[in-house]
Design a protein around this motif. Structure first.
Motif, PDB file in Angstrom:
ATOM      1  N   CYS A  71       0.844  -1.197   0.000  1.00  0.00           N
ATOM      2  CA  CYS A  71       0.000   0.000   0.000  1.00  0.00           C
ATOM      3  C   CYS A  71       0.878   1.245   0.000  1.00  0.00           C
ATOM      4  O   CYS A  71       2.099   1.172   0.206  1.00  0.00           O
ATOM      5  N   GLY A  72       0.239   2.398  -0.252  1.00  0.00           N
ATOM      6  CA  GLY A  72       0.910   3.683  -0.142  1.00  0.00           C
ATOM      7  C   GLY A  72       1.632   4.155  -1.377  1.00  0.00           C
ATOM      8  O   GLY A  72       2.043   5.317  -1.447  1.00  0.00           O
ATOM      9  N   THR A 195       2.082  -1.332   7.294  1.00  0.00           N
ATOM     10  CA  THR A 195       0.969  -1.427   6.343  1.00  0.00           C
ATOM     11  C   THR A 195      -0.300  -0.870   6.963  1.00  0.00           C
ATOM     12  O   THR A 195      -1.043  -0.111   6.320  1.00  0.00           O
ATOM     13  N   ARG A 199      -2.242   2.426   5.479  1.00  0.00           N
ATOM     14  CA  ARG A 199      -3.629   2.280   5.021  1.00  0.00           C
ATOM     15  C   ARG A 199      -4.553   3.204   5.796  1.00  0.00           C
ATOM     16  O   ARG A 199      -5.486   3.794   5.231  1.00  0.00           O
ATOM     17  N   VAL A 202      -4.141   6.618   4.325  1.00  0.00           N
ATOM     18  CA  VAL A 202      -4.845   6.728   3.042  1.00  0.00           C
ATOM     19  C   VAL A 202      -6.346   6.905   3.275  1.00  0.00           C
ATOM     20  O   VAL A 202      -6.995   7.757   2.651  1.00  0.00           O
ATOM     21  N   GLU A 238      -7.173   2.916  -6.129  1.00  0.00           N
ATOM     22  CA  GLU A 238      -7.351   1.658  -5.399  1.00  0.00           C
ATOM     23  C   GLU A 238      -6.033   0.929  -5.151  1.00  0.00           C
ATOM     24  O   GLU A 238      -5.872   0.222  -4.148  1.00  0.00           O
ATOM     25  N   THR A 240      -3.292   2.356  -4.329  1.00  0.00           N
ATOM     26  CA  THR A 240      -2.646   3.001  -3.191  1.00  0.00           C
ATOM     27  C   THR A 240      -3.057   2.320  -1.892  1.00  0.00           C
ATOM     28  O   THR A 240      -2.255   2.202  -0.960  1.00  0.00           O
ATOM     29  N   ALA A 241      -4.307   1.881  -1.823  1.00  0.00           N
ATOM     30  CA  ALA A 241      -4.792   1.183  -0.633  1.00  0.00           C
ATOM     31  C   ALA A 241      -4.353  -0.271  -0.602  1.00  0.00           C
ATOM     32  O   ALA A 241      -4.087  -0.825   0.465  1.00  0.00           O
ATOM     33  N   ASP A 242      -4.257  -0.892  -1.779  1.00  0.00           N
ATOM     34  CA  ASP A 242      -3.902  -2.318  -1.826  1.00  0.00           C
ATOM     35  C   ASP A 242      -3.411  -2.666  -3.221  1.00  0.00           C
ATOM     36  O   ASP A 242      -4.149  -2.526  -4.201  1.00  0.00           O
TER      37      ASP A 242
END
Length: 272
Positions: A71-72, A195, A199, A202, A238, A240-242
């Motif tokens: 993520c990120g 993580t 998250r 975000v 999406e 960026t989150a996962d």
């Protein structure tokens, strides 16, 4: 204190605003470094940061020391780097040309090398990304490889888009473009905890989009607020989150192709 390095670009400051302002419960305090991606790519080789944003293209040199977080980072569609010239529209113009690039270990440059395999330039100049478009416009460079907000502003410099490497990549693979990755240094940061922190940051950014506005613009090099918003909308998505299966597949495809072409070493360990 945990060290954290990322770029001053709007997508990164938007994503990390909550984490760096004490708005994520349970997260530590951070010593934050704002640096161009070429700086973080090189510094991470020395283990300079606990958490760091780097180019996916740099992972072959970093995965022995760092772990990829899911993520990120920055992946997406319709957000790839551009090759710009003053007025040329034939890729053949690159033969024997001088091309300015923002980093020689960036995803942008790796995509450029894979795309331009038949039109090898004479010289590659690594320069700060904000000097590339003015340099192409005034004739210092024959062409330039640009990233980020340059997608929205290159016409202001009177430049011509020779190629959209994101379009080329997506047409070739059907996969999103793996641009920026978040890494955690092995042995210093719990990757599962990191993580969760990222998250949460975000989610906070999406739930409170105005909260980071002043912070984003303070680091955006006098960028127009509307351009900053376009930048965030394009690069924070999406993935960026996962990363998900498609995100990992995109990174693996890029680095496998590049290793097969001899442009990067093989990965020292799997991405996950």
């Amino acid at each position: 204190m945990t060290s954290l390095a990322f770029s001053p670009c709007p997508n990164d400051t938007f994503v990390f605003h909550a984490l760096t302002h004490g708005l994520v419960p349970g997260a530590p305090d951070f010593d934050v470094t704002y640096a161009d991606i070429d700086v973080t790519n090189r510094s991470a080789e020395q283990g300079a940061y606990d958490l760091v944003k780097v180019s996916y293209a740099a992972l072959p040199w970093l995965l022995d020391r760092y772990e990829l977080l899911p993520c990120g980072g920055a992946l997406g569609r319709g957000c790839g780097p551009l090759v710009l010239t003053r007025d040329a529209t034939d890729p053949g113009v690159l033969r024997g040309a001088t091309v300015a690039v923002p980093s020689d270990r960036s995803t942008a440059y790796l995509l450029f090398r894979l795309w331009a395999v038949d039109v090898t330039p004479a010289a590659i100049k690594v320069v700060p990304f904000d000097t590339i478009m003015p340099g192409v416009a005034d004739g210092t460079y024959d062409a330039g490889l640009v990233i980020h907000e340059a997608r929205f502003t290159y016409q202001r410099h009177g430049l011509t888009k020779l190629a959209d490497l994101g379009e080329w990549w997506e047409a070739s693979t059907g996969l999103p473009i793996p641009l920026g990755a978040i890494l955690a240094r092995r042995g210093t940061v719990d990757p599962a905890a990191a993580t969760d922190w990222i998250r949460a940051s975000v989610r906070y950014a999406w739930d409170h989009p105005g909260a980071s506005a002043e912070y984003v613009l303070a680091h955006a090099q006098e960028m127009d607020p509307a351009v900053a918003r376009q930048h965030i909308d394009l690069y924070v998505n999406e993935f960026t989150a996962d990363l998900g299966d498609q995100g990992y597949a995109a990174a693996d495809a890029l680095l496998t192709r590049a290793a097969d072409a001899g442009f990067v070493p093989a990965l020292p360990r799997p991405l996950r």
